[in-house]
Design an enzyme around this catalytic site. Sequence first.
Site, PDB file in Angstrom:
ATOM      1  N   SER A  51       0.643  -1.200  -0.087  1.00  0.00           N
ATOM      2  CA  SER A  51       0.029   0.105  -0.015  1.00  0.00           C
ATOM      3  C   SER A  51       0.929   1.321  -0.024  1.00  0.00           C
ATOM      4  O   SER A  51       2.171   1.283   0.278  1.00  0.00           O
ATOM      5  CB  SER A  51      -0.822  -0.025   1.229  1.00  0.00           C
ATOM      6  OG  SER A  51      -0.137   0.532   2.254  1.00  0.00           O
ATOM      7  N   ASP A  52       0.385   2.437  -0.392  1.00  0.00           N
ATOM      8  CA  ASP A  52       0.952   3.760  -0.110  1.00  0.00           C
ATOM      9  C   ASP A  52       0.702   3.870   1.177  1.00  0.00           C
ATOM     10  O   ASP A  52      -0.175   3.529   1.813  1.00  0.00           O
ATOM     11  CB  ASP A  52       0.574   4.918  -1.142  1.00  0.00           C
ATOM     12  CG  ASP A  52       1.097   5.978  -1.176  1.00  0.00           C
ATOM     13  OD1 ASP A  52       2.156   6.170  -0.664  1.00  0.00           O
ATOM     14  OD2 ASP A  52       1.016   6.730  -2.170  1.00  0.00           O
ATOM     15  N   TRP A  53       1.599   4.673   1.679  1.00  0.00           N
ATOM     16  CA  TRP A  53       1.669   4.929   3.271  1.00  0.00           C
ATOM     17  C   TRP A  53       0.345   5.612   3.832  1.00  0.00           C
ATOM     18  O   TRP A  53       0.148   6.964   3.460  1.00  0.00           O
ATOM     19  CB  TRP A  53       2.831   5.846   3.563  1.00  0.00           C
ATOM     20  CG  TRP A  53       4.109   4.912   3.951  1.00  0.00           C
ATOM     21  CD1 TRP A  53       4.996   4.947   4.941  1.00  0.00           C
ATOM     22  CD2 TRP A  53       4.769   3.907   2.991  1.00  0.00           C
ATOM     23  NE1 TRP A  53       5.908   4.041   5.013  1.00  0.00           N
ATOM     24  CE2 TRP A  53       5.953   3.268   3.760  1.00  0.00           C
ATOM     25  CE3 TRP A  53       4.281   3.277   1.799  1.00  0.00           C
ATOM     26  CZ2 TRP A  53       6.713   2.364   3.115  1.00  0.00           C
ATOM     27  CZ3 TRP A  53       5.208   2.286   1.259  1.00  0.00           C
ATOM     28  CH2 TRP A  53       6.122   1.904   2.010  1.00  0.00           C
ATOM     29  N   GLY A  54      -0.445   4.908   4.435  1.00  0.00           N
ATOM     30  CA  GLY A  54      -1.716   5.460   4.653  1.00  0.00           C
ATOM     31  C   GLY A  54      -3.027   5.353   3.557  1.00  0.00           C
ATOM     32  O   GLY A  54      -3.968   5.843   3.819  1.00  0.00           O
ATOM     33  N   GLY A  55      -2.491   4.289   2.758  1.00  0.00           N
ATOM     34  CA  GLY A  55      -3.712   4.094   1.601  1.00  0.00           C
ATOM     35  C   GLY A  55      -4.889   3.120   1.840  1.00  0.00           C
ATOM     36  O   GLY A  55      -5.798   2.835   1.260  1.00  0.00           O
TER      37      GLY A  55
END
Length: 694
Positions: free
Chosen positions: A218-222
Amino acid sequence: LDEKIGMIHGAGLFRTAGVPRLGIPELHMSDGPMGVRQELCDNEWKGVYDREDLVTYLPSNSAIAATWNPKRAKECGEVLGEEARGRGKDVILAPGINIKRTPLCGRNFEYMSEDPYLVSEMTVPLIEGIQKADVAACVKHFAVNGQETNRLWVDTIVDKRTLYEMYLPGFDAAVHRAHSYSIMGAYNLLNGQHCCENKYLLGDILRKEWGYDGAVISDWGGVHDTMAAARSELDIEMSVTYNFDEYCMAEPLKKAVQDGKISEELIDKKVKNILRLMYRLKMLPDTGKRRMGCYHSLEHIRAAKKAAQESVVLLKNDKDLLPLKLSKRTAVIGQNAVAIHSNGGGSAEIKALYEVTPLRALMNAGGGDTEFAFEPGYVIPQKNEGQDTSWQETSLENLVNKSAAEGEASQEAELDRQIKEYRERAVKLAAENERTIIFAGLNHDFDVEGMDKTTLKLPYHQDELIDAVLDVNPDTVVVIMGGAPVEMPWLKKAKEVVWYYYAGLEGASAVVDVLTGKVNPSGKLPETFPKHTEDLYPVKLGEFGREDKLEYRDGVFVGYRYYLSNNVETNFCFGHGLSYTKFEIKNIRVHKKHDVVKVEAELVNTGKRSGMETVQLYVTPPEGKVERPVRELKDFRKVKLAAGEKKTVEFTLDDRAFSYYNEDKSGFVYDHGKYVIGLGVSAEDIRQSAVIVL
């Protein structure tokens, strides 16, 4: 179960947990596309070292694309992979390959092009270079991530044809041709569901249709929903906060398994993908000797400089004043002549070994015989809030550019006085010196993660400065740097204009090499430079930057496809870039055998010095069942020729070069009829063409 859960979510800001009893190591990751990011604390957004994590500052992906040279892309990938490996990283979060749908996207400097074919051809060697070092590329952001405004919650509505023709080809190439070991999901929603949890995107397309067996990160916080993430094809959840056990795929997922809401087999599947990644990287016991890396080297610097030199684009040279012969006294104007850019832009920021500025590069080229007089020319207001590494703690919120607006509001009179004084001094200097160079453009106040632009106009009143300088010295050379196109209202006045992207630690040296003729420019624009902000199709629809839904009504008519098909005049077209020598394309020959079309032509250097030219092949389809762009790039070759030399350039096209995506058939098809194959040096400058009937 605890061990498995530890492997599928962040146990530190850039690592997952290992399983020591089985010899399974932690997985260590790092940004970014322009060099390995500084070493950060495990559970705090603070740097670990003072100077020990200095790295080679590489040309941005936009600059790499501007070379139109896959060899340069591979060399930059090798540098990035070796330095990531040298720093003990297993995954480097690069390259960024999202389509530049509009130049207003603040993160475009990290991306390559508005054209999916060019993106694909430059992405593959870049990934191959990275993974040569036994480091996984993590190609990003999958998919249709085209704006930073409300990036976590904007729902991009895209039809299937547009998705397959414009926004998936780069990722398709990364999977099938480059075999990227990992892929990063995007922040945004796609057709109603977050990309990092998207069943259609990650499941139907990536895993089933493409057969991808790498790791999806995942993207960071996605990630936002435990159940959706667990049931999706996502393997690892990462975020920007330190409450690692509270991530969706941490304790909440463990509890869901214990309560019988989620099958542990779903977690087993994710762990298998991670282990397969580790196996490919030789991280597991008895999987072979892993390659050694290094922090940096002279070879890395040379590779970065070569790419930078080929990325510089000569936009105009109407009076043939370039290349310059430095006079006894040369005036240098503009803040970008002395600015450093490696330490900004968001997660692409790095701690560079060094970064040459244009003024220093000019002084070096002058060899002590030239006096350089400098004036900043324009004012960059001080930010009210300093930015340090902790910016990422609030990176999931929308950023607002406060540097200009708040500075003007709080100190308007003083700022106006400074602007007037700086401009007057610069104009006076230009009037007194026949040889004048102005370095203007953007910086990472505007080319930045988390924030989009509202205009293509140059900030800090630079247009007024350039206009005034050209009034007193029409032979001024204008050099513009940035991560995306800008308006150029002074363009008719300017006779010599050079463009370059953020081009790494030797980027300024590369520009000066071009200005002084040490290097013959060969860069080509990987995107269109429109005349006005109002010419942007998504902007005219009034949609870009909305905070709920963003419908991609432009469909496949992105970039030059839109401008050419609708006869919209631009400042510089896709593929444009001049040289100090002249090239001709002659004697095009086309023949079809079975399912393959062969195209040949002669490229001749008719000038007086050696140089490189990129022959671009475009296809124009017949009128058919669906509306299609008037011209699309389908191949290119970059060729080096000595003065007077001639070479045969060859292309091979399969059915895909003539096809469009048919939603009813869920595949690419082509209409019968006459197709025009054009060979040129830009999307608008077609030198030879031929017709073929399919």
